[in-house]
Write a protein that holds these residues in place. Structure first.
Motif, PDB file in Angstrom:
ATOM      1  N   THR A 142       0.762  -1.225   0.016  1.00 26.45           N
ATOM      2  CA  THR A 142       0.003   0.132   0.004  1.00 26.45           C
ATOM      3  C   THR A 142       0.876   1.422   0.048  1.00 26.45           C
ATOM      4  O   THR A 142       0.829   2.222   0.887  1.00 26.45           O
ATOM      5  CB  THR A 142      -1.023  -0.034   1.045  1.00 26.45           C
ATOM      6  OG1 THR A 142      -0.289  -0.215   2.384  1.00 26.45           O
ATOM      7  CG2 THR A 142      -1.972  -0.995   0.995  1.00 26.45           C
ATOM      8  N   PRO A 143       1.717   1.431  -0.997  1.00 30.34           N
ATOM      9  CA  PRO A 143       2.415   2.653  -1.077  1.00 30.34           C
ATOM     10  C   PRO A 143       1.306   3.892  -1.360  1.00 30.34           C
ATOM     11  O   PRO A 143       0.301   3.580  -2.210  1.00 30.34           O
ATOM     12  CB  PRO A 143       3.296   2.672  -1.991  1.00 30.34           C
ATOM     13  CG  PRO A 143       2.598   1.547  -3.061  1.00 30.34           C
ATOM     14  CD  PRO A 143       2.101   0.470  -2.063  1.00 30.34           C
ATOM     15  N   MET A 144       1.498   5.145  -0.941  1.00 34.25           N
ATOM     16  CA  MET A 144       0.445   6.016  -1.075  1.00 34.25           C
ATOM     17  C   MET A 144       0.376   6.431  -2.620  1.00 34.25           C
ATOM     18  O   MET A 144      -0.735   6.845  -2.792  1.00 34.25           O
ATOM     19  CB  MET A 144       1.011   7.389  -0.186  1.00 34.25           C
ATOM     20  CG  MET A 144       0.987   7.249   1.072  1.00 34.25           C
ATOM     21  SD  MET A 144      -0.926   7.146   1.615  1.00 34.25           S
ATOM     22  CE  MET A 144      -0.703   5.462   2.118  1.00 34.25           C
ATOM     23  N   GLU A 145       1.213   6.248  -3.472  1.00 30.21           N
ATOM     24  CA  GLU A 145       1.197   6.317  -4.892  1.00 30.21           C
ATOM     25  C   GLU A 145       0.757   5.174  -5.604  1.00 30.21           C
ATOM     26  O   GLU A 145       1.708   4.086  -5.351  1.00 30.21           O
ATOM     27  CB  GLU A 145       2.251   7.125  -5.551  1.00 30.21           C
ATOM     28  CG  GLU A 145       2.384   7.160  -7.078  1.00 30.21           C
ATOM     29  CD  GLU A 145       3.455   7.474  -7.656  1.00 30.21           C
ATOM     30  OE1 GLU A 145       3.246   8.283  -8.793  1.00 30.21           O
ATOM     31  OE2 GLU A 145       4.391   7.513  -7.170  1.00 30.21           O
ATOM     32  N   ARG A 204       7.544  -2.918  -3.301  1.00 26.10           N
ATOM     33  CA  ARG A 204       6.254  -3.380  -4.100  1.00 26.10           C
ATOM     34  C   ARG A 204       6.919  -2.992  -5.642  1.00 26.10           C
ATOM     35  O   ARG A 204       6.707  -3.636  -6.747  1.00 26.10           O
ATOM     36  CB  ARG A 204       5.281  -2.570  -3.943  1.00 26.10           C
ATOM     37  CG  ARG A 204       4.007  -2.773  -4.988  1.00 26.10           C
ATOM     38  CD  ARG A 204       3.710  -4.174  -5.131  1.00 26.10           C
ATOM     39  NE  ARG A 204       2.582  -4.356  -6.090  1.00 26.10           N
ATOM     40  CZ  ARG A 204       2.823  -4.619  -7.117  1.00 26.10           C
ATOM     41  NH1 ARG A 204       4.236  -4.892  -7.867  1.00 26.10           N
ATOM     42  NH2 ARG A 204       1.829  -4.759  -8.224  1.00 26.10           N
ATOM     43  N   ARG A 205       7.595  -2.100  -5.625  1.00 24.55           N
ATOM     44  CA  ARG A 205       8.239  -1.486  -7.030  1.00 24.55           C
ATOM     45  C   ARG A 205       9.625  -2.142  -7.187  1.00 24.55           C
ATOM     46  O   ARG A 205      10.166  -1.558  -8.279  1.00 24.55           O
ATOM     47  CB  ARG A 205       8.289  -0.027  -6.749  1.00 24.55           C
ATOM     48  CG  ARG A 205       7.017   0.537  -7.033  1.00 24.55           C
ATOM     49  CD  ARG A 205       6.917   2.245  -7.015  1.00 24.55           C
ATOM     50  NE  ARG A 205       5.800   2.775  -7.596  1.00 24.55           N
ATOM     51  CZ  ARG A 205       4.751   3.158  -6.753  1.00 24.55           C
ATOM     52  NH1 ARG A 205       4.966   3.048  -5.258  1.00 24.55           N
ATOM     53  NH2 ARG A 205       3.449   3.849  -7.101  1.00 24.55           N
ATOM     54  N   LEU A 206       9.929  -3.314  -6.641  1.00 31.77           N
ATOM     55  CA  LEU A 206      10.920  -4.092  -7.087  1.00 31.77           C
ATOM     56  C   LEU A 206      10.270  -5.061  -8.257  1.00 31.77           C
ATOM     57  O   LEU A 206      11.182  -5.733  -8.989  1.00 31.77           O
ATOM     58  CB  LEU A 206      11.504  -4.852  -6.038  1.00 31.77           C
ATOM     59  CG  LEU A 206      12.162  -4.266  -4.828  1.00 31.77           C
ATOM     60  CD1 LEU A 206      12.570  -5.304  -3.803  1.00 31.77           C
ATOM     61  CD2 LEU A 206      13.691  -3.848  -5.748  1.00 31.77           C
ATOM     62  N   HIS A 225      -4.177  -6.766  -5.787  1.00 34.83           N
ATOM     63  CA  HIS A 225      -3.254  -7.710  -7.005  1.00 34.83           C
ATOM     64  C   HIS A 225      -1.685  -7.131  -6.442  1.00 34.83           C
ATOM     65  O   HIS A 225      -0.995  -6.764  -7.290  1.00 34.83           O
ATOM     66  CB  HIS A 225      -3.651  -7.166  -8.152  1.00 34.83           C
ATOM     67  CG  HIS A 225      -4.859  -7.564  -8.643  1.00 34.83           C
ATOM     68  ND1 HIS A 225      -6.260  -6.767  -8.457  1.00 34.83           N
ATOM     69  CD2 HIS A 225      -5.338  -8.611  -9.164  1.00 34.83           C
ATOM     70  CE1 HIS A 225      -7.250  -7.328  -9.045  1.00 34.83           C
ATOM     71  NE2 HIS A 225      -6.651  -8.639  -9.462  1.00 34.83           N
ATOM     72  N   ASP A 226      -1.479  -7.431  -5.226  1.00 34.69           N
ATOM     73  CA  ASP A 226      -0.162  -7.157  -4.847  1.00 34.69           C
ATOM     74  C   ASP A 226       0.582  -8.544  -4.768  1.00 34.69           C
ATOM     75  O   ASP A 226       0.166  -9.509  -5.251  1.00 34.69           O
ATOM     76  CB  ASP A 226      -0.265  -6.593  -3.374  1.00 34.69           C
ATOM     77  CG  ASP A 226       0.771  -6.000  -2.852  1.00 34.69           C
ATOM     78  OD1 ASP A 226       2.036  -5.919  -3.437  1.00 34.69           O
ATOM     79  OD2 ASP A 226       0.826  -5.105  -1.803  1.00 34.69           O
ATOM     80  N   PHE A 227       1.827  -8.408  -4.500  1.00 37.80           N
ATOM     81  CA  PHE A 227       2.907  -9.399  -4.170  1.00 37.80           C
ATOM     82  C   PHE A 227       3.144  -9.215  -2.714  1.00 37.80           C
ATOM     83  O   PHE A 227       3.778  -8.520  -2.418  1.00 37.80           O
ATOM     84  CB  PHE A 227       4.305  -9.237  -5.135  1.00 37.80           C
ATOM     85  CG  PHE A 227       3.916  -9.401  -6.516  1.00 37.80           C
ATOM     86  CD1 PHE A 227       3.471 -10.761  -7.239  1.00 37.80           C
ATOM     87  CD2 PHE A 227       3.939  -8.399  -7.175  1.00 37.80           C
ATOM     88  CE1 PHE A 227       3.265 -10.890  -8.299  1.00 37.80           C
ATOM     89  CE2 PHE A 227       3.833  -8.692  -8.770  1.00 37.80           C
ATOM     90  CZ  PHE A 227       3.564  -9.428  -9.032  1.00 37.80           C
ATOM     91  N   GLY A 265       6.137 -11.258  -2.393  1.00 34.68           N
ATOM     92  CA  GLY A 265       7.373 -10.609  -2.979  1.00 34.68           C
ATOM     93  C   GLY A 265       7.877  -9.810  -1.510  1.00 34.68           C
ATOM     94  O   GLY A 265       7.561 -10.389  -0.390  1.00 34.68           O
ATOM     95  N   PHE A 266       8.819  -9.232  -1.779  1.00 31.39           N
ATOM     96  CA  PHE A 266       9.834  -8.514  -0.718  1.00 31.39           C
ATOM     97  C   PHE A 266       9.011  -7.337  -0.226  1.00 31.39           C
ATOM     98  O   PHE A 266       8.368  -6.329  -0.808  1.00 31.39           O
ATOM     99  CB  PHE A 266      10.798  -7.848  -1.325  1.00 31.39           C
ATOM    100  CG  PHE A 266      11.847  -9.139  -1.717  1.00 31.39           C
ATOM    101  CD1 PHE A 266      12.633  -9.685  -1.070  1.00 31.39           C
ATOM    102  CD2 PHE A 266      12.323  -9.078  -3.240  1.00 31.39           C
ATOM    103  CE1 PHE A 266      13.143 -11.001  -1.327  1.00 31.39           C
ATOM    104  CE2 PHE A 266      13.055 -10.139  -3.469  1.00 31.39           C
ATOM    105  CZ  PHE A 266      13.502 -11.271  -2.705  1.00 31.39           C
TER     106      PHE A 266
END
Length: 756
Positions: free
Chosen positions: A376-379, A432-434, A466-468, A547-548
């Motif tokens: 859940t990053p703000m962006e 998440r953005r890895l 739809h996260d990892f 994910g990480f």
């Protein structure tokens, strides 16, 4: 047969582990990229890390992504210090993608060894990892590695440029270079000669790189170690900072997606006619899965509003696939059953734990568990792509620009060198953005847009569902005490999904051999001097994408370990701080951190709440991760509705040399708040293969009025820097849980922490 050696070779070869001995390469290879650094008017490139303008401006090339951690400021300080630049004239620019910017480290953090394991196998692993990294390195921002990885490269780049400027001045003045000095962006000589960096830049940049650039010692630092303001702070305050969703190339179209709600499901069919009739709508497209993403349908339109309105009108038939019966409650049962049936892969063994347990006067057992967690990053996830005339430009908030380029190229069917990636500020990443699923998806959409740039964005609902995810994990402990209440045995086995095999498959299409330490780290790699111990982990195959997540395995293993440590201390009739201290007699660094947090929090002293206030209690936790040692004490209360409130957190860190104390404190505060959100609220549940949470109403974050007072202390050190962004997260959940027990007598062995 899977031996330790065979597993090690297979894992290192498969992952291309993200470390290399920096000193193994000559200076020219370390500082000069495969291509000349692009320069603007009046700029002169000294190496792959720095450019100096005729106006004396210093441009530091940034290979790391700025996602709120302040890394651009910290890294620029390293280079500017050795360059002796005028800090007011320093600015940053994202670097191109090049092998010299790959993750580098002199320490092998990615291999599963206990800190006290000095075996020949470990030494061999370091050598092998370093060798492989040269060929399989990845340019990335993660693992709290940015400052520690670039502690030498940035300083060497600055020192090299300083030496070249001094040499240029020496030749111009015909005076010995050894008599010239640099400071605040000027080179001077005692006889009165003086020239700005800008005046010397052109001639200096033509000189050869020094073979061995001379670095300052810490006593000579005038910038490193000082609390400097962040370089990008002003732009974030006035709104001029450009994040991924702020990219606005000419002719921009927008797209969003509706992905199958069932994990791993796909589109069976869809009806998009109603959406296409709405104003501003350009296309309705079926999407395949890209790099682990879920199949879905996208709408392309003129504005985000038109996209959202049209997407709601698309009727989609889903094929739910093999995960349609997946249930998170059943997952926890399966993990617990695994612990009953499997001994796990032993990451650390010392002595004979079973014999010690049999001889123990008292044994203590406990079982712990944690749920899946979203990032859940703000962006939310977004990416802008323009594909025209066989080449592509990608504007992305990404932690892995090289992998982002490869993902876009694969989706577009072109070579990677036909893709340019422009990295923007990240509105949060946390691991998440890895992943690059959203980038491959955005490229596939742009491919159908006839050459127009398209910004693909996810709704918060699509982002959470739809996260990892951080893997769910279960852990079983047994400890033994002697008749004198000394710890004699520590046995721990945990079970969860493995992260690295999934990552290798979706990012590199590579298999993985043997155990994955990322879900077990934090259990076995600690400094506690267990007399007899066996610490193991068992991997479980499940259909949930993982994910990480910030601090990775440490995020849950610290909760397990530090809560059980308190349980054993209680059984021994000892104070929790004193019990830990007795197990750290050969580890003075950890002991000092623990003692410092005890002093700061007045540990052991009785205190009374203010009149009318609820009773309070304190709990402690100590944990090492990413090279740093952190101890925390949390003070909590519980109200009549059984709601847990954290009032204050004392935090001590030994992270080696603190490059910028402001950044270190900010990161500790960020990590504590992030960890508290997970400790008190975080839980992803799955039913019929579908994530049940969708937005912040049912996946809440810690609010401003709930944030505790945080008092932090940075231990003085001249050792090289270690990680800072993640180490503050692992200790907070156990510190709070231990405080809740001290207050209520109720032992909470599952996250999120709930009394009611």
């Amino acid at each position: 047969m899977l031996t330790r050696r065979n597993w090690l070779l297979g894992t290192v070869a498969a992952t291309g582990a993200l470390v290399v001995g920096w000193s193994l390469m000559p200076v020219r290879q370390r500082l000069t990229g495969s291509q000349a650094l692009p320069t603007g008017p009046g700029q002169n490139a000294f190496n792959g890390w720095v450019k100096i303008g005729l106006d004396s401006s210093v441009t530091v090339m940034m290979a790391k992504s700025e996602m709120g951690q302040g890394v651009h400021t910290g890294l620029a300080m390293l280079l500017a210090e050795e360059l002796d630049a005028d800090w007011a004239r320093v600015r940053v620019e994202h670097s191109p993608i090049d092998a010299i910017y790959n993750n580098l480290s002199a320490v092998v953090d990615g291999l599963p060894f206990h800190p006290d394991d000095d075996s020949a196998l470990k030494i061999t692993a370091q050598w092998l990892t370093a060798k492989l990294m040269r060929e399989f390195g990845v340019m990335m921002t993660g693992g709290s590695s940015s400052i520690k990885d670039l502690w030498l490269p940035m300083r060497e780049a600055g020192a090299s440029a300083r030496a070249m400027l001094i040499e240029a001045a020496s030749r111009q003045w015909q005076l010995p270079a050894t008599e010239c000095t640099a400071a605040l962006g000027r080179v001077t000589h005692p006889r009165g000669q003086s020239a700005s960096f800008g005046e010397l830049a052109r001639a200096a940049s033509q000189l050869p790189l020094p073979q061995v650039p001379k670095l300052k010692n810490p006593a000579q630092f005038t910038l490193i170690g000082l609390p400097r303001r962040r370089l990008e702070a002003a732009s974030k305050l006035d709104g001029s900072a450009v994040f991924g969703m702020d990219v606005l190339p000419s002719g921009l179209l927008y797209a969003s997606v509706s992905m199958c709600p069932t994990l791993g499901g796909r589109v069976a069919g869809f009806q998009g006619d109603a959406a296409l009739k709405l104003p501003g709508v350009r296309q309705v497209l079926k999407l395949d899965a890209y790099h682990g993403s879920t199949s879905g349908v996208a709408v392309v339109a003129d504005t985000p509003y038109h996209v959202s309105q049209a997407l709601a009108q698309v009727r989609i038939d889903w094929e739910h696939g093999p995960n349609a019966t997946l249930d998170s409650a059943a997952v926890m049962v399966q993990l617990a059953q695994t612990l009953d049936q499997q001994d796990g892969w032993a990451y650390y063994q010392h002595g004979d734990v079973n014999t010690a347990l049999a001889a123990a006067s008292k044994t203590i057992t406990a079982d712990y568990q944690v749920p899946y967690l979203a990032h859940t990053p703000m962006e939310p996830m977004n990416c802008t792509v323009q594909f025209r005339d066989g080449v592509a430009t990608v504007w992305a908030s990404t932690q892995v620009p090289g992998l982002a380029r490869a993902a876009a190229a694969r989706a577009l069917g072109i070579a990677s060198d036909k893709v340019t990636v422009q990295v923007q500020f990240l509105g949060g990443g946390f691991g998440r953005r890895l992943d690059v699923d959203f980038i491959g998806q955005a490229a596939a959409i742009a491919k159908e847009a006839g050459g127009a740039p398209v910004q693909t964005f996810w709704s918060r609902e699509q982002d959470i569902t739809h996260d990892f995810y951080r893997p769910a994990c279960a852990s079983h402990f047994v400890a033994g005490l002697t008749a004198q209440n000394s710890l004699i045995a520590w046995k721990n086995t945990s079970a969860s999904q493995a992260i690295v095999p999934q990552m290798l498959k979706r990012l590199f299409r590579l298999p993985s051999a043997g155990p994955d330490k990322t879900a077990a780290e934090g259990a076995f790699d600690q400094a506690y001097e267990w007399p007899n111990a066996r610490i193991a982990h068992e991997m479980v195959e499940l259909g949930v994408p993982v994910g990480f997540w910030r601090s990775v395995g440490h995020s849950h293993q610290a909760f397990f370990k530090e809560c059980f440590m308190d349980e054993v201390a209680l059984a021994a009739g000892q104070d929790p701080v004193a019990f830990r201290a007795a197990l750290l007699q050969k580890h003075p660094r950890h002991l000092k951190v623990l003692q410092q947090v005890a002093v700061m929090s007045d540990w052991g002293q009785t205190f009374k709440p203010a009149p009318g206030a609820l009773p309070r209690a304190r709990g402690v936790a100590l944990h090492q991760s990413f090279g740093s040692v952190v101890a925390q004490v949390a003070e909590v209360s519980v109200d009549a509705s059984q709601k847990i409130r954290v009032h204050k957190v004392w935090c001590v860190i030994d992270c080696g040399f603190a490059v910028n104390p402001n950044l270190t404190r900010q990161q500790l505060e960020s990590a504590i708040v992030f960890g508290l959100s997970a400790a008190l609220y975080g839980e992803i549940t799955i039913k019929n293969g579908q994530v049940q949470q969708s937005n912040f109403h049912d996946y809440p974050m810690l609010r401003m009025d709930e944030c505790p007072v945080i008092e932090s202390h940075i231990m003085t050190s001249t050792e090289p820097p270690e990680g800072v962004g993640e180490p503050g997260t692992p200790p907070i959940a156990p510190a709070v849980a231990n405080a809740v027990f001290a207050l209520t007598g109720k032992r909470l062995r599952a996250l999120p922490l709930k009394l009611a």
